[in-house]
Scaffold this active site. Structure first.
Site, PDB file in Angstrom:
ATOM      1  N   LYS A 148       0.850  -1.182   0.000  1.00 22.99           N
ATOM      2  CA  LYS A 148       0.000   0.000   0.000  1.00 22.99           C
ATOM      3  C   LYS A 148       0.893   1.243   0.000  1.00 22.99           C
ATOM      4  CE  LYS A 148      -4.005  -1.980   2.343  1.00 22.99           C
ATOM      5  NZ  LYS A 148      -3.556  -3.379   2.182  1.00 22.99           N
TER       6      LYS A 148
ATOM      7  N   ASP B 258      -1.663  -2.208  -4.016  1.00 26.53           N
ATOM      8  CA  ASP B 258      -3.010  -2.354  -3.462  1.00 26.53           C
ATOM      9  C   ASP B 258      -3.679  -0.985  -3.405  1.00 26.53           C
ATOM     10  OD1 ASP B 258      -2.511  -5.007  -3.181  1.00 26.53           O
ATOM     11  OD2 ASP B 258      -2.579  -5.038  -0.989  1.00 26.53           O
TER      12      ASP B 258
ATOM     13  N   GLN C 258     -11.191  -1.512  -8.123  1.00 26.59           N
ATOM     14  CA  GLN C 258     -12.278  -1.747  -7.170  1.00 26.59           C
ATOM     15  C   GLN C 258     -13.613  -1.526  -7.869  1.00 26.59           C
ATOM     16  OE1 GLN C 258      -9.927   1.139  -5.164  1.00 26.59           O
ATOM     17  NE2 GLN C 258     -10.322   0.195  -3.170  1.00 26.59           N
TER      18      GLN C 258
ATOM     19  N   ARG D  68      -5.606  -6.886 -10.403  1.00 29.45           N
ATOM     20  CA  ARG D  68      -6.455  -7.661  -9.493  1.00 29.45           C
ATOM     21  C   ARG D  68      -7.815  -6.965  -9.431  1.00 29.45           C
ATOM     22  NH1 ARG D  68      -4.457  -7.044  -3.881  1.00 29.45           N
ATOM     23  NH2 ARG D  68      -2.762  -8.417  -4.516  1.00 29.45           N
TER      24      ARG D  68
ATOM     25  N   LYS E 203     -14.105  -6.174  -5.198  1.00 31.59           N
ATOM     26  CA  LYS E 203     -15.348  -5.406  -5.058  1.00 31.59           C
ATOM     27  C   LYS E 203     -15.098  -4.059  -4.399  1.00 31.59           C
ATOM     28  CE  LYS E 203     -18.456  -9.382  -4.972  1.00 31.59           C
ATOM     29  NZ  LYS E 203     -19.511 -10.092  -4.225  1.00 31.59           N
ATOM     30  N   GLY E 204     -14.230  -4.006  -3.396  1.00 33.60           N
ATOM     31  CA  GLY E 204     -13.965  -2.764  -2.678  1.00 33.60           C
ATOM     32  C   GLY E 204     -14.356  -2.892  -1.224  1.00 33.60           C
TER      33      GLY E 204
ATOM     34  N   HIS F  71     -14.133 -14.963  -2.772  1.00 38.55           N
ATOM     35  CA  HIS F  71     -14.393 -16.222  -2.066  1.00 38.55           C
ATOM     36  C   HIS F  71     -15.746 -16.795  -2.486  1.00 38.55           C
ATOM     37  CE1 HIS F  71     -11.818 -13.963   0.973  1.00 38.55           C
ATOM     38  NE2 HIS F  71     -11.065 -14.966   0.579  1.00 38.55           N
TER      39      HIS F  71
ATOM     40  N   ARG G 171     -11.570  -4.967   7.511  1.00 41.57           N
ATOM     41  CA  ARG G 171     -11.996  -4.585   6.167  1.00 41.57           C
ATOM     42  C   ARG G 171     -12.415  -5.795   5.343  1.00 41.57           C
ATOM     43  NH1 ARG G 171      -8.003  -0.926   6.914  1.00 41.57           N
ATOM     44  NH2 ARG G 171      -6.457  -2.209   5.888  1.00 41.57           N
ATOM     45  N   ARG G 172     -11.826  -6.942   5.624  1.00 41.25           N
ATOM     46  CA  ARG G 172     -12.260  -8.142   4.927  1.00 41.25           C
ATOM     47  C   ARG G 172     -13.684  -8.523   5.341  1.00 41.25           C
ATOM     48  NH1 ARG G 172      -8.215  -6.520   3.496  1.00 41.25           N
ATOM     49  NH2 ARG G 172      -9.749  -5.522   2.186  1.00 41.25           N
TER      50      ARG G 172
END
Length: 323
Positions: free
Chosen positions: A96, A130, A159, A178, A181-182, A221, A282-283
């Site tokens: 980041k 990222d 994103q 990559r 979704k965000g 996922h 955040r995940r």
């Protein structure tokens, strides 16, 4: 969206982040973090490599506002790159820009990134930028573009929830991307708010880059998205070497192994370090269903205590604002 906002609020709480660092792996973080140091992380990568899975390594870090902290992060990432090379593991870097000084001074951040990208290029290691919140979006893109003039081992993240993602994915189609979704809270004027809209945009971006892009990392996922991609690449004769599936370390382990066994390129996002709390929250914000995908060890008595305190602080803040 209330649950999503809740987890985002937790991710931004510095006090809780500090508490999580204090408890570290005692809170069960070993289920979502590959190690607290480079040696442990390389060992985790080797185990994944044995199962046909590559890795992208993230040196976790939040709230970097001092040059000394950014410099320390840079040195740590350089050591990770050296360790990847020396151990011959199948892995690359995710970073980041904010951790390397983006919020401090632009040129300072650029020099840190340049040193990282140059060393990685020397060892033929890819570096992924990222993406964070919208305020950092374009500065991060610009840094990547500038570095790409000399080093071609850089790529980034698109994103899906941003309205401008169609424009960005076309602009950066010649980069390895990559697609996600965000996972940040953004206003309606710049980002979609409806889950169904975000899900649809996610699929559209994946399909566009699979057909037009350099290389696509599909970060999800969701087995429905994965099944859709499998069918899409088959119908459109897209070879396996043009894309990979990505999942987070500790999430849906059986599916990760199954996809690798089926012959798809698979990459696990491997975070390491003590500063894991904001990353994990955040995940959960990105997809609250992730709660059920992580092994039960994450939610120990101490973890639940911290989250409970966070919930109380979050609700108290909401009530105060309403008054």
């Amino acid at each position: 969206m209330a649950l999503r906002d809740f987890f985002i609020a937790l991710s931004e709480n510095r006090t809780l982040n500090s508490a999580a660092q204090k408890y570290g792996l005692k809170m069960g973080a070993q289920s979502v973090v590959a190690g607290t140091n480079i040696q442990e992380t390389i060992a985790s990568i080797k185990e994944l490599n044995k199962q046909g899975i590559s890795c992208t390594v993230d040196n976790l870090g939040e709230f970097v506002y001092e040059k000394s902290e950014a410099t320390a992060a840079k040195e740590q990432i350089l050591e990770v790159i050296k360790a990847i090379h020396e151990n011959g593991v199948d892995a690359h870097i995710s970073l980041k820009p904010s951790q390397l000084g983006l919020d401090i001074e632009r040129d300072f951040c650029y020099q840190n990134l340049k040193e990282i990208v140059a060393l990685a290029d020397e060892y033929n290691i890819f570096v992924n930028f990222d993406m964070e919140n919208y305020d950092r979006l374009h500065p991060s893109f610009e840094l990547m573009e500038e570095l790409n003039e000399e080093h071609k081992n850089v790529g980034t993240v698109i994103q899906a929830y941003f309205h401008e993602s169609d424009e960005n994915i076309e602009k950066y189609k010649n980069y390895r991307l990559r697609i996600v979704k965000g996972a940040y809270k953004e206003p309606a004027n710049i980002a979609y708010q409806d889950k169904a809209e975000i899900d649809q945009k996610f699929i559209e971006l994946i399909e566009y880059h699979l057909l037009n892009g350099k290389f696509t990392s599909i970060a999800t996922h969701d087995h429905n998205v994965i099944d859709h991609v499998k069918q899409f690449v088959k119908v459109n004769n897209i070879p396996n070497d043009k894309f990979e599936f990505q999942m987070l370390y500790g999430f849906r382990k059986d599916m990760q192994l199954q996809l690798a066994k089926e012959g798809y390129n698979f990459c696990t996002y491997v975070p390491f370090g003590r500063d894991w709390y904001g990353y994990f929250m955040r995940r959960l914000a990105e997809r609250p269903q992730n709660l059920t995908l992580v092994t039960k060890q994450v939610f120990t008595k101490k973890t639940n205590t911290v989250i409970g305190l966070a919930a109380a602080a979050f609700l108290a803040g909401r009530l105060t604002k309403r008054k």
